[in-house]
Scaffold this motif. Structure first.
Motif, PDB file in Angstrom:
ATOM      1  N   TYR A   1       0.843  -1.198   0.000  1.00 34.75           N
ATOM      2  CA  TYR A   1       0.000   0.000   0.000  1.00 34.75           C
ATOM      3  C   TYR A   1       0.877   1.246   0.000  1.00 34.75           C
ATOM      4  O   TYR A   1       2.030   1.216   0.472  1.00 34.75           O
ATOM      5  CB  TYR A   1      -0.911   0.041   1.231  1.00 34.75           C
ATOM      6  CG  TYR A   1      -1.934  -1.073   1.279  1.00 34.75           C
ATOM      7  CD1 TYR A   1      -3.153  -0.941   0.630  1.00 34.75           C
ATOM      8  CD2 TYR A   1      -1.668  -2.245   1.981  1.00 34.75           C
ATOM      9  CE1 TYR A   1      -4.094  -1.966   0.679  1.00 34.75           C
ATOM     10  CE2 TYR A   1      -2.594  -3.268   2.034  1.00 34.75           C
ATOM     11  CZ  TYR A   1      -3.812  -3.126   1.378  1.00 34.75           C
ATOM     12  OH  TYR A   1      -4.735  -4.124   1.431  1.00 34.75           O
ATOM     13  N   PRO A   2       0.380   2.363  -0.497  1.00 34.08           N
ATOM     14  CA  PRO A   2       1.152   3.611  -0.447  1.00 34.08           C
ATOM     15  C   PRO A   2       1.406   4.028   1.003  1.00 34.08           C
ATOM     16  O   PRO A   2       0.616   3.726   1.905  1.00 34.08           O
ATOM     17  CB  PRO A   2       0.241   4.628  -1.157  1.00 34.08           C
ATOM     18  CG  PRO A   2      -0.713   3.812  -1.955  1.00 34.08           C
ATOM     19  CD  PRO A   2      -0.905   2.532  -1.201  1.00 34.08           C
ATOM     20  N   VAL A   3       2.525   4.724   1.215  1.00 34.51           N
ATOM     21  CA  VAL A   3       2.829   5.259   2.539  1.00 34.51           C
ATOM     22  C   VAL A   3       1.892   6.442   2.819  1.00 34.51           C
ATOM     23  O   VAL A   3       1.681   7.312   1.970  1.00 34.51           O
ATOM     24  CB  VAL A   3       4.305   5.714   2.627  1.00 34.51           C
ATOM     25  CG1 VAL A   3       4.576   6.365   3.982  1.00 34.51           C
ATOM     26  CG2 VAL A   3       5.227   4.539   2.394  1.00 34.51           C
ATOM     27  N   VAL A   4       1.327   6.457   4.025  1.00 32.10           N
ATOM     28  CA  VAL A   4       0.419   7.528   4.433  1.00 32.10           C
ATOM     29  C   VAL A   4       1.011   8.207   5.656  1.00 32.10           C
ATOM     30  O   VAL A   4       1.445   7.535   6.598  1.00 32.10           O
ATOM     31  CB  VAL A   4      -0.985   6.981   4.763  1.00 32.10           C
ATOM     32  CG1 VAL A   4      -1.917   8.120   5.131  1.00 32.10           C
ATOM     33  CG2 VAL A   4      -1.539   6.186   3.593  1.00 32.10           C
ATOM     34  N   CYS A   5       1.042   9.534   5.649  1.00 33.85           N
ATOM     35  CA  CYS A   5       1.588  10.252   6.796  1.00 33.85           C
ATOM     36  C   CYS A   5       0.769  11.511   7.071  1.00 33.85           C
ATOM     37  O   CYS A   5       0.097  12.044   6.189  1.00 33.85           O
ATOM     38  CB  CYS A   5       3.051  10.614   6.575  1.00 33.85           C
ATOM     39  SG  CYS A   5       3.353  11.586   5.092  1.00 33.85           S
ATOM     40  N   GLU A   6       0.848  11.960   8.314  1.00 32.41           N
ATOM     41  CA  GLU A   6       0.121  13.161   8.727  1.00 32.41           C
ATOM     42  C   GLU A   6       0.781  13.734   9.968  1.00 32.41           C
ATOM     43  O   GLU A   6       1.424  13.009  10.740  1.00 32.41           O
ATOM     44  CB  GLU A   6      -1.354  12.823   9.008  1.00 32.41           C
ATOM     45  CG  GLU A   6      -2.237  14.038   9.080  1.00 32.41           C
ATOM     46  CD  GLU A   6      -2.185  14.833   7.777  1.00 32.41           C
ATOM     47  OE1 GLU A   6      -1.675  15.962   7.852  1.00 32.41           O
ATOM     48  OE2 GLU A   6      -2.598  14.323   6.734  1.00 32.41           O
ATOM     49  N   SER A   7       0.662  15.061  10.163  1.00 35.37           N
ATOM     50  CA  SER A   7       1.278  15.741  11.302  1.00 35.37           C
ATOM     51  C   SER A   7       0.203  16.239  12.265  1.00 35.37           C
ATOM     52  O   SER A   7      -0.896  16.622  11.844  1.00 35.37           O
ATOM     53  CB  SER A   7       2.123  16.926  10.822  1.00 35.37           C
ATOM     54  OG  SER A   7       3.185  16.480  10.014  1.00 35.37           O
ATOM     55  N   PHE A   8       0.560  16.252  13.563  1.00 36.70           N
ATOM     56  CA  PHE A   8      -0.374  16.642  14.614  1.00 36.70           C
ATOM     57  C   PHE A   8       0.335  17.489  15.664  1.00 36.70           C
ATOM     58  O   PHE A   8       1.561  17.429  15.809  1.00 36.70           O
ATOM     59  CB  PHE A   8      -0.975  15.401  15.287  1.00 36.70           C
ATOM     60  CG  PHE A   8      -1.710  14.500  14.345  1.00 36.70           C
ATOM     61  CD1 PHE A   8      -3.065  14.649  14.147  1.00 36.70           C
ATOM     62  CD2 PHE A   8      -1.028  13.501  13.636  1.00 36.70           C
ATOM     63  CE1 PHE A   8      -3.744  13.819  13.265  1.00 36.70           C
ATOM     64  CE2 PHE A   8      -1.698  12.677  12.765  1.00 36.70           C
ATOM     65  CZ  PHE A   8      -3.063  12.827  12.570  1.00 36.70           C
ATOM     66  N   GLU A   9      -0.446  18.235  16.419  1.00 34.88           N
ATOM     67  CA  GLU A   9       0.117  19.053  17.482  1.00 34.88           C
ATOM     68  C   GLU A   9       0.436  18.224  18.722  1.00 34.88           C
ATOM     69  O   GLU A   9       1.327  18.564  19.491  1.00 34.88           O
ATOM     70  CB  GLU A   9      -0.854  20.180  17.856  1.00 34.88           C
ATOM     71  CG  GLU A   9      -1.045  21.214  16.753  1.00 34.88           C
ATOM     72  CD  GLU A   9      -1.979  22.325  17.183  1.00 34.88           C
ATOM     73  OE1 GLU A   9      -2.489  22.260  18.332  1.00 34.88           O
ATOM     74  OE2 GLU A   9      -2.189  23.257  16.385  1.00 34.88           O
ATOM     75  N   ARG A  10      -0.332  17.135  18.920  1.00 33.17           N
ATOM     76  CA  ARG A  10      -0.144  16.313  20.118  1.00 33.17           C
ATOM     77  C   ARG A  10       0.210  14.878  19.728  1.00 33.17           C
ATOM     78  O   ARG A  10      -0.286  14.361  18.729  1.00 33.17           O
ATOM     79  CB  ARG A  10      -1.417  16.322  20.974  1.00 33.17           C
ATOM     80  CG  ARG A  10      -1.748  17.689  21.575  1.00 33.17           C
ATOM     81  CD  ARG A  10      -3.013  17.641  22.414  1.00 33.17           C
ATOM     82  NE  ARG A  10      -4.187  17.387  21.580  1.00 33.17           N
ATOM     83  CZ  ARG A  10      -5.433  17.273  22.065  1.00 33.17           C
ATOM     84  NH1 ARG A  10      -5.634  17.364  23.362  1.00 33.17           N
ATOM     85  NH2 ARG A  10      -6.433  17.042  21.250  1.00 33.17           N
ATOM     86  N   LYS A  11       1.032  14.250  20.556  1.00 34.61           N
ATOM     87  CA  LYS A  11       1.479  12.895  20.280  1.00 34.61           C
ATOM     88  C   LYS A  11       0.311  11.910  20.307  1.00 34.61           C
ATOM     89  O   LYS A  11       0.238  11.000  19.472  1.00 34.61           O
ATOM     90  CB  LYS A  11       2.538  12.480  21.304  1.00 34.61           C
ATOM     91  CG  LYS A  11       3.112  11.089  21.055  1.00 34.61           C
ATOM     92  CD  LYS A  11       4.178  10.744  22.073  1.00 34.61           C
ATOM     93  CE  LYS A  11       4.757   9.353  21.813  1.00 34.61           C
ATOM     94  NZ  LYS A  11       5.789   8.988  22.808  1.00 34.61           N
ATOM     95  N   GLN A  12      -0.616  12.111  21.253  1.00 31.94           N
ATOM     96  CA  GLN A  12      -1.747  11.190  21.376  1.00 31.94           C
ATOM     97  C   GLN A  12      -2.608  11.207  20.125  1.00 31.94           C
ATOM     98  O   GLN A  12      -3.116  10.170  19.679  1.00 31.94           O
ATOM     99  CB  GLN A  12      -2.588  11.565  22.606  1.00 31.94           C
ATOM    100  CG  GLN A  12      -3.703  10.566  22.917  1.00 31.94           C
ATOM    101  CD  GLN A  12      -3.175   9.187  23.244  1.00 31.94           C
ATOM    102  OE1 GLN A  12      -2.316   9.038  24.104  1.00 31.94           O
ATOM    103  NE2 GLN A  12      -3.665   8.164  22.553  1.00 31.94           N
ATOM    104  N   GLU A  13      -2.777  12.398  19.533  1.00 30.61           N
ATOM    105  CA  GLU A  13      -3.550  12.499  18.295  1.00 30.61           C
ATOM    106  C   GLU A  13      -2.875  11.701  17.186  1.00 30.61           C
ATOM    107  O   GLU A  13      -3.547  11.011  16.406  1.00 30.61           O
ATOM    108  CB  GLU A  13      -3.675  13.960  17.882  1.00 30.61           C
ATOM    109  CG  GLU A  13      -4.521  14.805  18.819  1.00 30.61           C
ATOM    110  CD  GLU A  13      -4.553  16.260  18.374  1.00 30.61           C
ATOM    111  OE1 GLU A  13      -4.195  16.535  17.217  1.00 30.61           O
ATOM    112  OE2 GLU A  13      -4.929  17.112  19.191  1.00 30.61           O
TER     113      GLU A  13
END
Length: 356
Positions: A26-38
């Motif tokens: 599958y393609p690599v999926v990434c995303e950024s967040f302000e909090r580690k738990q998110e």
């Protein structure tokens, strides 16, 4: 398991948490967040949906936020289809404060579950704890708008609320007034400084109408000759009519003589536009009468109980109360005025008699 990386922002004044999901094939999926738990929650949910074949890779970068969804929901007119639009809007404003900046694809079942727990633990402005039924109403409004995003807008592939089980609600409490209590209450209402309270309570006791239906009455809804009122705004959105016994007609005629010519509402506020607020007058009347544990809605329960004691059938009760049970039969008959006239007259005659 998703990989979580802590990355410094370009301005060097903070950090962001980046979640990267790599699954073979599958393609690599990434995303950024302000909090580690998110980031961790998103990674777990994304992995699960990819393995189940539910993750939409083409929708991944369409980051419509919850605030945008609320604005679209309102502008599209979807809110108008809700039976209690005012309450729904209040719920959505709460959720917008909590989830407004979240992209919809980041709102997971786990996140909503944690938000529901927070809602249950956070007291209201009056420092009271929300009941299970209240929390379920908040969740219902949230689920409704997320379903709109799923089915109509196609902004997300599934409604994350569908994985949550409703909280168990406590059984409803019915308070039925005795004849003696009814008479004490009416005497107390007559002594009230509110010119409307006696008439409002009398209508509720002799018709079973909801308080909101009574307070929304306009003069053009009332037929003095036929002795009935047309309820245009009801809880289930279906107009109906109620019979008005002679004592109610007399009270309404007296109010009609002193009405404000520019205010169409029967129970209009004397100091502002809109309907009157009787909460304070109602509480004072109960206190004078020595009645405890009684709500305005209990007038409706009381009417229903007395109507049943006079031999009302289930169909007649449903018709009187404006419930949608057997709605098709009611649609092709005109039982509402006839039925409420039958029992409102009996109840109005009963009021004022000594209890046996």
């Amino acid at each position: 398991m998703a990989s979580i990386f802590k990355r410094k922002l370009k301005d060097g004044k903070g950090f962001t948490w980046r979640a990267v999901v790599r699954i073979k094939g599958y393609p690599v999926v990434c995303e950024s967040f302000e909090r580690k738990q998110e980031a961790e929650d998103w990674g777990q949910e994304t992995e699960r949906r990819i393995k189940l074949g539910q993750f939409k890779f083409d929708q991944h970068k369409h980051l419509n936020t919850f605030s945008q969804l609320v604005e679209r929901f309102i502008s599209d007119g979807a809110l108008q289809h809700h039976r209690s639009a005012v309450d729904t809007l209040r719920h959505l404003n709460y959720w917008r404060d909590r989830l407004g900046s979240y992209a919809l694809i980041h709102i997971t079942g786990d996140l909503i579950g944690k938000e529901r727990q927070l809602l249950a633990e956070t007291p209201t402005r009056k420092e009271k704890t929300r009941t299970s039924s209240t929390i379920n109403r908040y969740m219902s409004s949230l689920s409704s708008i997320l379903s709109y995003a799923t089915r109509q807008l196609r902004w997300i592939s599934e409604n994350p609320c569908s994985y949550l089980i409703k909280l168990k609600e406590n059984p409803s409490r019915d308070r039925i007034l005795s004849i003696e209590e009814i008479n004490k209450l009416l005497i107390s209402c007559r002594q009230s400084r509110s010119p409307y309270l006696f008439c409002i309570v009398l209508i509720a006791l002799t018709s079973g109408a909801r308080q909101g239906e009574i307070l929304n009455l306009e003069w053009n809804h009332i037929s003095f000759d036929n002795k009935h009122a047309n309820l245009k705004e009801t809880k289930n959105g279906r107009p109906r009519s109620i019979s008005l016994p002679d004592p109610v007609i007399e009270e309404l005629k007296n109010l009609y003589q002193t009405r404000h010519p520019n205010k169409p509402l029967v129970f209009a506020s004397r100091t502002a536009f809109g309907r009157v607020d009787i909460k304070k007058a109602w509480k004072e009347a109960l206190k004078r009468a020595g009645i405890t544990g009684c709500r305005a809605h209990d007038m409706r329960h009381t009417f229903c109980t007395f109507a049943a004691s006079f031999g009302a059938s289930n169909l007649e009760l449903a018709t009187c109360m404006g419930h949608r049970t057997l709605a098709m039969l009611q649609k092709y008959t005109h039982l509402d005025v006839q039925v409420t006239k039958k029992f409102s007259t009996q109840i109005s005659e009963l009021i004022g008699k000594e209890p046996t």
